[in-house]
Design an enzyme around this catalytic site. Structure first.
Site, PDB file in Angstrom:
ATOM      1  N   HIS A  33      -4.182   1.416   7.696  1.00 48.84           N
ATOM      2  CA  HIS A  33      -2.851   2.018   7.668  1.00 48.84           C
ATOM      3  C   HIS A  33      -2.776   3.154   6.641  1.00 48.84           C
ATOM      4  CE1 HIS A  33       1.729   1.453   7.785  1.00 48.84           C
ATOM      5  NE2 HIS A  33       1.546   2.258   6.752  1.00 48.84           N
ATOM      6  N   GLU A  34      -3.291   2.871   5.430  1.00 43.27           N
ATOM      7  CA  GLU A  34      -3.183   3.865   4.351  1.00 43.27           C
ATOM      8  C   GLU A  34      -4.115   5.055   4.586  1.00 43.27           C
ATOM      9  OE1 GLU A  34      -0.657   3.571   2.631  1.00 43.27           O
ATOM     10  OE2 GLU A  34      -0.278   1.455   3.045  1.00 43.27           O
ATOM     11  N   GLY A  48       0.828  -1.200   0.000  1.00 40.66           N
ATOM     12  CA  GLY A  48       0.000   0.000   0.000  1.00 40.66           C
ATOM     13  C   GLY A  48       0.861   1.248   0.000  1.00 40.66           C
ATOM     14  N   CYS A  57       6.092   0.093   7.556  1.00 38.23           N
ATOM     15  CA  CYS A  57       5.683   1.189   6.665  1.00 38.23           C
ATOM     16  C   CYS A  57       6.848   1.543   5.750  1.00 38.23           C
ATOM     17  CB  CYS A  57       5.290   2.400   7.514  1.00 38.23           C
ATOM     18  SG  CYS A  57       4.826   3.839   6.543  1.00 38.23           S
ATOM     19  N   LEU A  58       6.564   1.763   4.473  1.00 39.30           N
ATOM     20  CA  LEU A  58       7.620   2.123   3.519  1.00 39.30           C
ATOM     21  C   LEU A  58       8.313   3.428   3.921  1.00 39.30           C
ATOM     22  CD1 LEU A  58       5.785   1.305   0.153  1.00 39.30           C
ATOM     23  CD2 LEU A  58       7.565  -0.050   1.271  1.00 39.30           C
ATOM     24  N   GLN A 101       2.993   9.979   0.941  1.00 39.52           N
ATOM     25  CA  GLN A 101       4.308   9.318   1.009  1.00 39.52           C
ATOM     26  C   GLN A 101       5.192   9.637  -0.194  1.00 39.52           C
ATOM     27  OE1 GLN A 101       2.381   5.328   2.053  1.00 39.52           O
ATOM     28  NE2 GLN A 101       4.349   5.175   3.096  1.00 39.52           N
ATOM     29  N   HIS A 110      -2.640   7.448   6.958  1.00 38.57           N
ATOM     30  CA  HIS A 110      -1.629   8.335   6.353  1.00 38.57           C
ATOM     31  C   HIS A 110      -2.261   9.655   5.892  1.00 38.57           C
ATOM     32  CE1 HIS A 110       2.283   6.467   6.215  1.00 38.57           C
ATOM     33  NE2 HIS A 110       1.844   5.348   5.672  1.00 38.57           N
TER      34      HIS A 110
HETATM   35 ZN    ZN Z   1       2.768   3.514   5.720  1.00 41.55          ZN
END
Ligand code: ZN
Length: 162
Positions: A130-131, A46, A88-89, A51, A134
């Site tokens: 999670h997304e 995701g 998380c990326l 991000q 963000h």
């Molecule tokens: Zn994330």
């Protein structure tokens, strides 16, 4: 399509609230295409627009059953709870147990501006949460499960033994 640079945890943009999308135009399509390419390039499940430095309410996801594009998403129903490890990326190298609903229902627009409903359990439910977090400047490190909710050691051994 192009791979965009993923912002990491020291970047203050990750704490900002994203604005709704109002124009469903070429610029949005390019953003969606670039986000999918960026997510796949790092084997992510995701990615939220913030991000890659764009403060718009846009998410791409693929938890194994195909690409989903979410524009202006909102969680409209949630049930149960789950505690699993999450990463998380934008926070490389860190993982932790988070407390999330076991099931969620999400309402979002597609790239044509049509409203659609999505359901998710397990990983998919975690990913939706999670997304969408963000988009409000919330990171998984804000959702860490209290220690008493962590899975017991025996349970983990059982799972790895199978
Ligand atoms: Zn994330």
């Amino acid at each position: 399509m192009a791979i965009r640079k993923i912002r990491e945890d020291s970047d203050p943009i990750l704490r900002k609230k994203s604005r709704p999308v109002t124009e469903f135009d070429e610029r949005l399509f390019t953003l969606l295409d670039d986000m999918a390419e960026t997510m796949y390039s790092v084997d992510g499940v995701g990615l939220a627009a913030v991000q890659v430095g764009v403060l718009r309410r846009v998410v791409v996801m693929d938890t194994g059953d195909g690409l989903i594009e979410l524009i202006n998403p909102e969680i409209v129903e949630r049930g149960g709870e789950q505690v699993e490890t999450e990463g998380c990326l934008s926070i490389p190298g860190k993982r932790g147990y988070t407390l999330r609903p076991a099931y969620v229902k999400v309402r979002a627009q597609n790239r044509k501006g049509q409203w659609c409903m999505y359901k998710g359990e397990g990983l998919k439910a975690r990913c939706f949460c999670h997304e969408i977090d963000h988009l409000d400047g919330i990171l998984f490190t804000d959702r860490l499960a209290p220690r008493e909710k962590w899975p017991k050691e025996e349970k983990q051994e059982e799972l790895t033994a199978k």
